[in-house]
Design a protein around this motif. Structure first.
Motif, mmCIF file in Angstrom:
data_model
loop_
_atom_site.group_PDB
_atom_site.id
_atom_site.type_symbol
_atom_site.label_atom_id
_atom_site.label_comp_id
_atom_site.label_asym_id
_atom_site.label_seq_id
_atom_site.Cartn_x
_atom_site.Cartn_y
_atom_site.Cartn_z
ATOM 1 N N ILE A 291 0.869 -1.183 0.000
ATOM 2 C CA ILE A 291 0.000 0.000 0.000
ATOM 3 C C ILE A 291 0.904 1.230 0.000
ATOM 4 N N ILE A 292 0.654 2.143 -0.921
ATOM 5 C CA ILE A 292 1.407 3.398 -0.934
ATOM 6 C C ILE A 292 0.799 4.389 0.045
ATOM 7 N N GLY A 293 -0.505 4.527 -0.010
ATOM 8 C CA GLY A 293 -1.148 5.451 0.908
ATOM 9 C C GLY A 293 -2.551 5.778 0.438
ATOM 10 N N PRO A 294 -3.170 6.755 1.093
ATOM 11 C CA PRO A 294 -4.540 7.122 0.744
ATOM 12 C C PRO A 294 -4.600 7.958 -0.528
ATOM 13 N N ILE A 295 -5.774 8.440 -0.828
ATOM 14 C CA ILE A 295 -6.081 9.150 -2.070
ATOM 15 C C ILE A 295 -5.102 10.291 -2.338
ATOM 16 N N SER A 296 -4.681 11.009 -1.309
ATOM 17 C CA SER A 296 -3.854 12.195 -1.501
ATOM 18 C C SER A 296 -2.412 11.862 -1.878
ATOM 19 N N TRP A 297 -2.066 10.596 -1.964
ATOM 20 C CA TRP A 297 -0.697 10.202 -2.344
ATOM 21 C C TRP A 297 -0.540 10.079 -3.864
ATOM 22 N N GLN A 298 -1.598 10.276 -4.642
ATOM 23 C CA GLN A 298 -1.533 9.987 -6.077
ATOM 24 C C GLN A 298 -0.494 10.831 -6.799
ATOM 25 N N CYS A 514 -11.327 9.886 4.735
ATOM 26 C CA CYS A 514 -9.987 10.219 4.238
ATOM 27 C C CYS A 514 -9.434 11.372 5.063
ATOM 28 N N ALA A 515 -8.237 11.166 5.615
ATOM 29 C CA ALA A 515 -7.645 12.205 6.454
ATOM 30 C C ALA A 515 -6.980 13.271 5.588
ATOM 31 N N ASN A 516 -7.744 13.876 4.691
ATOM 32 C CA ASN A 516 -7.220 14.905 3.786
ATOM 33 C C ASN A 516 -7.272 16.263 4.464
ATOM 34 N N TYR A 517 -6.420 16.441 5.427
ATOM 35 C CA TYR A 517 -6.400 17.642 6.224
ATOM 36 C C TYR A 517 -4.962 17.807 6.692
ATOM 37 N N ALA A 540 -11.319 0.795 12.363
ATOM 38 C CA ALA A 540 -10.927 1.697 11.288
ATOM 39 C C ALA A 540 -11.190 1.044 9.939
ATOM 40 N N SER A 541 -11.285 1.905 8.931
ATOM 41 C CA SER A 541 -11.483 1.408 7.567
ATOM 42 C C SER A 541 -10.899 2.418 6.593
ATOM 43 N N GLY A 542 -10.744 1.983 5.339
ATOM 44 C CA GLY A 542 -10.373 2.881 4.248
ATOM 45 C C GLY A 542 -9.095 3.661 4.504
ATOM 46 N N CYS A 543 -9.100 4.919 4.041
ATOM 47 C CA CYS A 543 -7.892 5.737 4.141
ATOM 48 C C CYS A 543 -7.515 6.010 5.601
ATOM 49 N N SER A 544 -8.486 6.099 6.493
ATOM 50 C CA SER A 544 -8.145 6.312 7.898
ATOM 51 C C SER A 544 -7.350 5.137 8.462
ATOM 52 N N ALA A 545 -7.702 3.932 8.046
ATOM 53 C CA ALA A 545 -6.950 2.754 8.505
ATOM 54 C C ALA A 545 -5.509 2.827 8.020
#
Length: 782
Positions: A291-298, A514-517, A540-545
């Motif tokens: 896993i690279i990371g959540p959505i904001s890592w693109q 998503c912790a986009n903050y 936890a789930s998704g990007c927060s996990a």
């Protein structure tokens, strides 16, 4: 009860009245009784079936509107200015318009998860057949395989084919909900809100369908608290190999990539990496994936030049991914018809021809709607592209960065465009002198949206600058995450049901979204650790996990390595991707069903009433949320579970807030006597926005209070609430008298202070009811 379609075809029918040939009769559904549990009052509920329950909740938690936009532009009678009490051309006022927009958002979210489920189920039926059994943990005693579906629809799915009937229902409801937002339809804000709740409930079923289908067919972890640990972080990628990046949420193309590698003995020669929820699901399928990371890592990952081939499926994919991929000469494979990216459909073309075009740069990408072909093309293309690309990146070298930074005119357009008002001009100004510290300091705060670059009149590559300034940090991004375990075991529910309902486990906190903050990732991890140390159950789930994993304690361990994955006090449970959120609601539902023995089948009101009054659970979505997160939250609201969001509360358009000073709002029925009893403001709010992590944590502890808490349970919960309030605000909370019902509930270590507060306020003891909001449950022995 299951609902089956009946299709009758007769070659020839002769009667006394007529002779008919080629007769076909289709009856939508017939009812087949297979389940001994009696059907509850609301199987397959329509838009208004649960309206009375919704209005009960909305009477306690009245909407408080936060107009984010004063204008309605949804039809050509407008624009309509709705400010200062003005009505639009259709007669809607601001409050109704805000609820209407929230409903639209929730419909989008519910449609996205349900559409995901539909595609997934159809693919799995095509591959494995409609009779493939649903099994999410039978060997570990998971008998309630689909608690949300059983509760809402009153059916017990046994096979993949059974899930199609449920999807038919969900799709019908979404169409009706969406039609309610048309001009000249619904005209009351509370009825809009009731439909918001309905959309959330539909969404929860859609998510559950998607996850139980993929768990069953792809053999993902089945309710396994000891699911393996996987690598997470950009620094974990072996760049000496061809690298495939997968972005999105719908896992079949990713599964086929892994299967192709395994079949051909190639897995150790290729790195399979993922961003967003597909990343969760590929590690559930193969824990060697990364896993690279959540959505904001693109943006940062693509521009690093590491991926040689990019495969996208659906949801949370940057709309400019093809443009960004072309900058690093990486071909893109789009794999679903929901996200074609303007690419030519190559589904029926020969594999070698597609690979030649992609690897040779003849075309920047291809649309391939066959997951199996995606697997083969992605792997073979990665091998061909890898030696020629040489990890070509567009992150500038330092000399180039300095020259480009000197073109900055300090116009501040980048800062104005930044959603978080970051000090970008100052960092770029420092960079022009060769000092990259300011850029590095922005890394944790940047959410990777790229709006700064789009706004810059001098076309300075600000985001790439930030990545360059943070290269050391990026190389050190090496963490471990426990892969998504799926549902909670029935035996775990039996073990914790009593202590949760009695309040002796102080609460269940769910960290989703998503912790986009700025600093959002580390803050989510810090929040999780605070509650783990206090022996809450953290889910936890998704990007927060993912964000929780990107943090190590003083021993160098991530929280997943430091805490057990069991659904127990002090356990950290990663259920999985977005669609796995349904297992969080499912756990609350199973507490009511398995522990309290309440009938589950189509018995929504009673189960929600139980959860609302007895199960101390709260959700937190920390950071900007999408339409899917809105629908996830609204599903919890209908179950009576509070949700906290933040920061930037005004963006959420409206809150659902209780008024603790309105005593009349907080009466419940005592199910033993039928008397109406004051139960206090528990939980105080249903939807609340916090502006800091400290505010969020204090409110989370407070919103775990429930009318049913025993004296011991209330004492434990109050001890955590008051302690956190003192820790973060430095003072005692001012509402203690409203939550202490008798002296035995006063936390021992704070007794003298609290007794004085109670005495000064004129406090009197209050009864502890057997609480319910439903008069029909009075006198019903459970």
């Amino acid at each position: 009860m299951s609902r089956k379609g009946l299709h009758l075809k007769l070659e020839e029918l002769k009667t006394e009245l007529a002779q008919v040939k080629g007769l076909e009769i289709a009856i939508g559904r017939i009812v087949e009784e297979e389940w001994a549990e009696p059907v509850g009052p609301t199987p397959f509920p329509s838009l208004a079936s649960l309206r009375d329950w919704d209005l009960k909740l909305l009477k306690k938690y009245k909407p408080m509107y936060l107009p984010y936009c004063d204008v309605c532009c949804l039809c050509t009678m407008g624009k309509c200015d709705l400010s200062k009490g003005k009505l639009g051309a259709c007669g809607l006022d601001m409050s109704k318009q805000q609820s209407r927009i929230v409903l639209l958002a929730c419909c989008i979210g519910a449609a996205t998860h349900t559409g995901h489920a539909r595609h997934l189920v159809e693919h799995l039926i095509e591959k494995y057949g409609p009779d493939y059994p649903i099994d999410v943990g039978r060997t570990v005693g998971v008998e309630v395989e689909a608690p949300v579906t059983r509760l809402v629809c009153g059916v017990r799915p046994k096979t993949l084919g059974d899930l199609e009937d449920v999807l038919d229902y969900l799709e019908t409801q979404i169409v009706h909900l969406l039609s309610s937002t048309h001009t000249g339809q619904e005209g009351d804000e509370l009825d809009f809100e009731s439909k918001v709740f309905h959309a959330g409930m539909i969404d929860q079923v859609g998510m559950e369908i998607a996850d139980i289908a993929q768990i069953s067919a792809f053999n993902l972890p089945r309710a396994d608290p000891n699911a393996p640990l996987a690598d997470i972080g950009l620094g974990t990628v072996d760049t000496s190999k061809p690298v495939i990046l997968i972005i999105g949420h719908n896992v079949p193309p990713s599964v086929e990539i892994i299967d192709y590698l395994e079949r051909n003995g190639l897995y150790d020669k290729v790195e399979v990496t993922g961003i967003c929820c597909t990343a969760h699901d590929i590690t559930r399928y193969e824990s060697r994936a990364k896993i690279i990371g959540p959505i904001s890592w693109q943006l940062r990952y693509v521009r690093s030049g590491v991926p040689d081939v990019i495969v996208v499926d659906e949801q949370c994919i940057r709309a400019d991914i093809l443009v960004e991929a072309q900058k690093i000469k990486a071909p893109v494979i789009a794999s679903t018809e929901k996200n074609c990216l303007g690419l030519a459909d190559r589904t029926n073309d020969p594999v070698e021809e597609i690979i030649s075009d992609l690897a040779g740069g003849k075309t920047p990408g291809a649309l391939i709607l066959n997951p199996e072909k995606v697997g083969e093309v992605a792997v073979k293309t990665a091998f061909q592209v890898y030696p020629n690309r040489s990890k070509f990146k567009i992150i500038p070298e330092i000399d180039e960065l300095i020259r480009e930074a000197r073109r900055c005119t300090r116009c501040n357009e980048c800062r104005r465009a930044c959603p978080n008002n970051l000090p970008i001009p100052e960092a770029v100004s420092d960079a022009a002198t060769g000092n990259l510290t300011g850029l590095a300091n922005l890394y944790e705060a940047c959410i990777g949206c790229g709006r700064c670059e789009s706004a810059c009149p001098n076309h300075i590559r600000v985001h790439s600058f930030i990545v360059k300034g943070s290269e050391r940090k990026i190389r050190e991004e090496k963490y471990k995450v426990r892969v998504g375990r799926g549902p909670i075991q029935d035996v775990e529910i039996r073990n914790v049901g009593a202590p949760i309902v009695l309040g002796e486990i102080p609460g269940v906190v769910a960290l989703v979204g998503c912790a986009n903050y700025p600093e959002g990732g580390i803050e989510v991890a810090e929040i999780a650790e605070e509650f783990l140390k206090r022996r809450y159950i953290v889910v936890a789930s998704g990007c927060s996990a993912m964000s929780i994993a990107a943090y190590k304690n003083e021993e160098g361990k991530t929280l997943y390595e430091a805490y057990p994955g069991t659904f127990e006090a002090g356990g950290l449970v990663n259920v999985g991707s977005c669609v796995s959120n349904s297992h969080i609601a499912g756990a609350a539902i199973k507490i009511a069903n398995i522990f309290a023995k309440r009938n589950l089948r189509a018995n929504y009101e009673e189960i929600a009433d139980y959860i609302h009054n007895r199960v101390g659970a709260v959700g937190l979505a920390w950071g900007a949320i999408t339409q899917k997160a809105a629908s996830i939250a609204s599903g919890f609201w209908r179950l009576g579970v509070p949700v906290i969001v933040g920061p930037h509360g005004s963006k959420y358009r409206r809150m659902l807030l209780g008024r603790r000073d309105h005593e009349e709002d907080w009466y419940v029925y005592d199910a033993r006597t039928g008397k109406r009893v004051y139960a206090g403001p528990t939980p105080e709010h249903l939807f609340y926005a916090a502006e800091t992590k400290e505010e969020a944590m204090v409110m989370m502890a407070k919103l775990c209070l429930r009318p049913n808490d025993t004296s011991k349970g209330r004492m434990i919960k109050l001890a955590n609430y008051i302690d956190m309030h003192r820790k973060f605000y430095g003072v005692m909370p001012d509402d203690i008298p409203q939550y202490v019902r008798r002296e035995s509930e006063i936390p021992v270590t704070m007794k003298d202070e609290i007794v004085k507060i109670l005495k000064d306020s004129g406090w009197q003891e209050k009864p502890t009811p057997d609480p319910t909001l439903l008069p029909r449950l009075v006198g019903v022995k459970k």
